[in-house]
Design an enzyme around this catalytic site. Structure first.
Site, mmCIF file in Angstrom:
data_model
loop_
_atom_site.group_PDB
_atom_site.id
_atom_site.type_symbol
_atom_site.label_atom_id
_atom_site.label_comp_id
_atom_site.label_asym_id
_atom_site.label_seq_id
_atom_site.Cartn_x
_atom_site.Cartn_y
_atom_site.Cartn_z
ATOM 1 N N ALA A 20 1.450 -0.221 10.754
ATOM 2 C CA ALA A 20 1.204 -1.618 10.429
ATOM 3 C C ALA A 20 0.380 -1.686 9.155
ATOM 4 O O ALA A 20 -0.132 -0.678 8.693
ATOM 5 C CB ALA A 20 0.438 -2.310 11.559
ATOM 6 N N MET A 21 0.251 -2.903 8.609
ATOM 7 C CA MET A 21 -0.410 -3.038 7.315
ATOM 8 C C MET A 21 -1.293 -4.272 7.285
ATOM 9 O O MET A 21 -0.865 -5.368 7.653
ATOM 10 C CB MET A 21 0.664 -3.093 6.217
ATOM 11 C CG MET A 21 0.110 -3.202 4.827
ATOM 12 S SD MET A 21 -0.913 -1.754 4.413
ATOM 13 C CE MET A 21 -2.094 -2.523 3.320
ATOM 14 N N GLU B 187 0.856 -1.182 0.000
ATOM 15 C CA GLU B 187 0.000 0.000 0.000
ATOM 16 C C GLU B 187 0.894 1.234 0.000
ATOM 17 O O GLU B 187 1.876 1.250 0.729
ATOM 18 C CB GLU B 187 -0.909 0.034 1.235
ATOM 19 C CG GLU B 187 -1.927 1.166 1.137
ATOM 20 C CD GLU B 187 -2.922 1.234 2.311
ATOM 21 O OE1 GLU B 187 -2.797 0.445 3.263
ATOM 22 O OE2 GLU B 187 -3.798 2.087 2.241
ATOM 23 N N GLU C 144 -5.799 -3.226 12.385
ATOM 24 C CA GLU C 144 -5.437 -4.016 11.195
ATOM 25 C C GLU C 144 -6.386 -5.202 11.039
ATOM 26 O O GLU C 144 -6.806 -5.529 9.934
ATOM 27 C CB GLU C 144 -3.988 -4.499 11.274
ATOM 28 C CG GLU C 144 -2.947 -3.400 11.487
ATOM 29 C CD GLU C 144 -3.096 -2.206 10.574
ATOM 30 O OE1 GLU C 144 -3.537 -2.378 9.422
ATOM 31 O OE2 GLU C 144 -2.790 -1.074 11.024
HETATM 32 N N1 PHE Z 1 -3.220 0.871 5.787
HETATM 33 C C1 PHE Z 1 -2.372 0.973 6.947
HETATM 34 C C2 PHE Z 1 -3.298 1.170 8.132
HETATM 35 O O1 PHE Z 1 -3.858 2.169 8.373
HETATM 36 C C3 PHE Z 1 -1.421 2.095 6.933
HETATM 37 C C4 PHE Z 1 -0.361 1.999 5.882
HETATM 38 C C5 PHE Z 1 -0.427 2.792 4.763
HETATM 39 C C6 PHE Z 1 0.700 1.149 6.040
HETATM 40 C C7 PHE Z 1 0.542 2.741 3.791
HETATM 41 C C8 PHE Z 1 1.673 1.096 5.087
HETATM 42 C C9 PHE Z 1 1.599 1.893 3.962
HETATM 43 O O2 PHE Z 1 -3.596 0.327 8.838
HETATM 44 ZN ZN ZN Z 2 -5.845 1.522 8.541
#
Ligand code: PHE
Ligand code: ZN
Length: 873
Positions: A266-267, A125, A302
């Site tokens: 985190a992801m 992401e 997450e």
């Molecule tokens: N989508 C992740 C979150 O909010 C955040 C994120 C964005 C992590 C871009 C990595 C890169 O939980």
């Molecule tokens: Zn998120």
């Protein structure tokens, strides 16, 4: 590094993809320096005749074939951003196979495939997958995934990818192979793999729908015990989503991996979440209470994305808040349900007011749904996340829990397996409840924080009481239309009784409150004996600035009569804010004599300290004076020195006045503070540590030295160390040295003491930070370390950052430029420290603009260039 002149991407230009990908098979030959990726894509063309264009950056193309036929040079063209496959023109469907080479160890951007210690990891992401292989890298392309990982068994004993594990086998030559399958339609930004020497903690559970699920939390090395707490948090999150939202987990395994090098928190990759290690690893020797709470909340966040983000994903990146705002709302509710709802709300509103309001009023303000962007990575902001969550919370307030839940069920049912928009979200809630709430979309299309001006009047002859509420557009958006605002209020009579709701009003009733839709609303009560005490925007039901001049004794009285914990805290914060602003030379309506106001504040705090029934964690929240950002947000021109000085002086005077009471309660709570991680023990610690910060202003560090000598947990040690170092008290230097030595090989704990050094509230803390950056602790490729040292200075140390001589600005600007060549996202985030620049004093503004000037002629990433372009030159 890229050109700054590339045109922005616009929401208005959205078109569905001409080519989509239905199935993906990936084969990775993993090695640190150079990994090979073979991708077989089943493609379908929905727009006959459209060119097949794939995204791809920094990829070395080794082979390419279409429907089994190797392509000749003239059949395709590669450029800096991707691949055009001429040979696919006119086809309705095809299979494209490519083989590329990438270089994980050299990837310091930490986007795509990269190394962290001995691990190989991915981060995709928002647009990182195009750095792994050629693909239609956009969230509205959702495919089913098969991933095969091959690597040396000795170096990479564990091979994880998203989905369920299908097979594992030995390849005979010292290498092995694992195959993973994710059957849910998933966009490529949710792809992940992790490989290397890892240990895990694990638990087998049965989902509410009867599914057998294995929960695993992994970390590099051999000792997974520090993952235990996170594993418990995963299970709590899963159970909570089952019971509160009726959402079940949908694979046989849920893997979480902790990474030492990670740009964000985190992801939520499908079936394989990858976390910054700081949000996983914790035990009482190395983690503070705040760390434990942060872990539970991020693990929850997450996990909750599995439905709000993954099962229902985004049509395009402009909808980012659809998953992030909603998921923050869900994680806030998770914490509120498991712990204290009042304390959670206080923490969230504190952050919102101090940071999101500032972002929304500053040079980098943007819509919750931006109309355009150059670099989407710049939009992972407090506005998208926290303001987005507030909008969802307003919807919840407007509908009430049962109707909101019906709306959520409808949203998930209607959009499962699809990519959705904010319109889809509000349409589902409207359809499920019969209440048209699509007017909430206006909140996404207007930057800035609305102001609600309140005028009150009481007529003693008739007992008539009137509140006139006028919605004023934010200062930076003068022509904005009124937004729908759910509003909660209470009136208290002289004897402390709560009065009934208004006898007449021109707003729509909602559960427990009113919905304000117009520029002006009038609420009337009749037959009151005396002028009542109003408590407005109870629970902070809307993210607005409420303006109603109040006398100090009125605010102090709210603390006594109000039942809502948030409103009591808010009344005290407002009183403290008024006093601080007046001391800093601002004129404050309704405050009257500032010494008397301070006396009222001091008396209210004194009463709280004397009240042994008061919840210690709540009192701790009240002891924390409004921070620098909150003060800066409240003034027209920010004079950093004057604000910081007013804060220091008030702290000193209150600490002097309440020294004995503080010390008494600190001592009384000593035993309770020795408990483990239950809420009561944490509350006792949080009181003691807030009190310690006050006491160390007046006792030469005596209380801090006692705590240091007798500290049991990391929470206590950090509180003592911070108090000693920040007061430059006797014993500070040896404490720091002993602590640094004890945790020299523990990166996360090292980050903690470095952050304490970088936040010492004094101009010369900059010298300490410069020494750290020149020394052995500086690891510019590790985002946590950069944030601990430079981020702490830029964001949490106004005294050093806003130094009169401009050295703080020059230091941060130079670091942004240097870090941009390593990790553009980390650099761009640091640049955000300058967002308030337009409202700084002439001198500060001049110094900051001069500090940023050299960067303007340098080669910059798109990330930094976009933000720099929005800062005044
Ligand atoms: N989508 C992740 C979150 O909010 C955040 C994120 C964005 C992590 C871009 C990595 C890169 O939980
Ligand atoms: Zn998120």
């Amino acid at each position: 590094m890229s050109d700054t002149a590339s045109p922005p991407i616009r929401l208005a230009d959205y078109c569905p993809p001409a080519w989509t990908i239905t199935d993906v098979a990936l084969v990775f030959d993993l090695e640190r320096e150079s990994s090979a990726v073979e991708a077989t894509l089943a493609l379908r063309c929905d727009d006959p005749g459209a060119t097949l264009r794939l995204d791809g950056e920094d990829l070395e193309l080794l082979a390419i074939e279409l429907d089994g036929r190797a392509l000749a040079a003239e059949d395709f063209a590669q450029d800096g951003s991707g691949l055009t496959v001429h040979a696919a023109r006119g086809l309705a469907a095809c299979t494209l196979r490519t083989r590329v080479r990438v270089h994980p160890a050299a990837n310091t951007r930490l986007e795509g495939l990269y190394t962290s210690g001995s691990l190989l990891l991915t981060q995709c992401e928002a647009e990182g997958f195009r750095r792994i292989t050629f693909f239609v890298d956009r969230p509205d392309v959702q495919a089913r995934w098969r991933t095969t990982l091959r690597a040396e068994r000795a170096q990479y004993p564990v091979l994880l990818a998203g989905g369920d594990r299908m097979a594992e086998c030995d390849l005979g030559d010292g290498r092995h192979e694992a195959e993973w399958h994710n059957p849910h339609p998933t966009p490529c930004y949710l792809f992940a793999l992790a490989a290397g020497p890892m240990a895990r903690v694990s638990k087998a559970i049965t989902g509410a729908d009867g599914r057998a699920i294995e929960l695993n939390v992994w970390v590099e090395g051999e000792d997974a015990e520090p993952c235990r707490y996170a594993l418990g948090a995963v299970e709590r999150a899963l159970r909570w989503d089952e019971s509160r939202f009726g959402r079940c987990y949908d694979l046989g395994v849920f893997n979480v991996v902790a990474a030492q090098d990670f740009t964000m928190g985190a992801m939520e990759n499908k079936g394989l979440n990858i976390f910054n290690a700081r949000y996983i690893l914790a035990d009482e020797r190395t983690a503070t209470d705040a760390d434990f709470m942060g872990i539970e909340s991020v693990v929850g966040h997450e996990y909750f994305h599995n439905w709000s983000g993954n099962r229902v994903t985004l049509r395009d990146w402009f909808q980012l808040s659809l998953k992030e705002g909603l998921t923050v709302f869900r994680d806030q509710e998770f914490t509120a349900d498991l712990h204290s709802r009042d304390l959670k709300r206080i923490d969230d509103v504190r952050l919102l007011r101090a940071r999101q309001f500032a972002e929304d009023a500053g040079a980098l303000a943007h819509l919750v749904r931006p109309a355009e962007y150059r670099e989407i990575n710049n939009f992972y902001t407090l506005t998208i996340y926290e303001k987005g969550a507030e909008i969802v919370r307003m919807l919840h307030s407007r509908l009430g829990e049962a109707a909101f839940r019906a709306g959520m069920d409808r949203y998930f049912a209607d959009n499962d397996g699809r990519s959705a928009t904010l319109e889809d979200f509000y349409a589902a809630h409207s359809a499920a409840t019969g209440i048209d709430c699509t007017d909430m979309l206006a909140w996404y299309a207007q930057a800035g924080t609305p102001v609600l001006d309140v005028e009150r009047s009481f007529d003693p002859s008739t007992g008539g009481y009137t509140l006139v509420l006028r919605q004023r557009p934010p200062a930076n958006v003068p022509d904005a239309a009124p937004l729908p605002i759910p509003f909660r209020l209470a009136l208290y009579a002289a004897d402390g009784r709560a009065l009934p709701p208004p006898d007449a009003h021109d707003a729509d009733p909602i559960p427990g409150g009113l919905l304000l839709r117009h520029a002006t609303h009038t609420l009337r009560w009749q037959g009151l004996d005396a002028e009542p005490l109003p408590v407005l925007n109870r629970g902070f039901a809307a993210p607005i600035r409420l303006r109603m001049p109040m006398r100090p004794e009125e605010r102090a009285r709210i603390v006594q009569v109000e039942s809502d914990g948030f409103a009591r805290w808010d009344a005290l914060q407002h009183l403290a804010l008024d006093v601080l602003l007046a001391r800093a030379g601002e004129s404050v309506d309704g405050l009257g004599d500032v010494d008397a106001a301070e006396a009222a504040l001091s008396a209210a705090l004194g009463a709280l300290l004397a009240d042994t029934q008061a919840h210690p964690a709540f009192v701790a929240e009240c002891l924390a004076l409004p921070d620098f950002d909150t003060l800066a947000d409240a003034v027209a021109v920010v004079d950093p020195g004057a604000l910081a000085a007013a804060r220091e002086r008030l702290g000193l005077s209150l600490a002097t006045a309440h020294r004995e009471a503080l010390q008494q309660r600190v001592d009384a709570l000593r035993a309770a503070a020795r408990g483990g991680l239950d809420d009561a023990a944490m509350a006792a610690r949080s009181f003691r540590h807030a009190a310690l910060a006050w006491l160390s202003r007046v006792d030469g560090g005596a209380a801090a030295r006692r705590l240091w000598a007798d500290a049991g947990s990391m929470t206590e040690r950090m509180a003592a160390l911070r108090a000693l170092l920040h007061a430059k008290a006797e014993g500070a230097a040896p404490a720091r040295e002993a602590f640094a030595a004890e945790f020299a090989d523990h990166a996360l704990v090292t980050d903690k003491w470095l952050a304490v050094v970088a936040t010492r509230p004094a101009a010369d803390a900059l010298d300490d930070v410069e020494a750290l950056v020149a020394g052995p602790y500086w690891h510019p490729t590790n985002p946590n370390r950069v944030r601990a040292i430079v981020g702490s200075l830029a964001r949490l140390n106004p005294a050093a950052f806003h130094r009169d001589d401009g050295a703080g600005y020059r230091f941060v600007a130079a670091q942004v430029q240097a870090l941009d060549a390593i990790n553009p996202q980390v650099a761009a985030r640091l640049l955000g420290a300058f967002e308030g620049l337009p409202r700084w004093t002439v001198a500060a503004r001049g110094a900051a603009i001069a500090a940023l000037a050299p960067m303007r002629s340098a080669a910059l990433s798109r990330d930094v260039a976009e933000l720099l372009g929005r800062l005044p030159a």
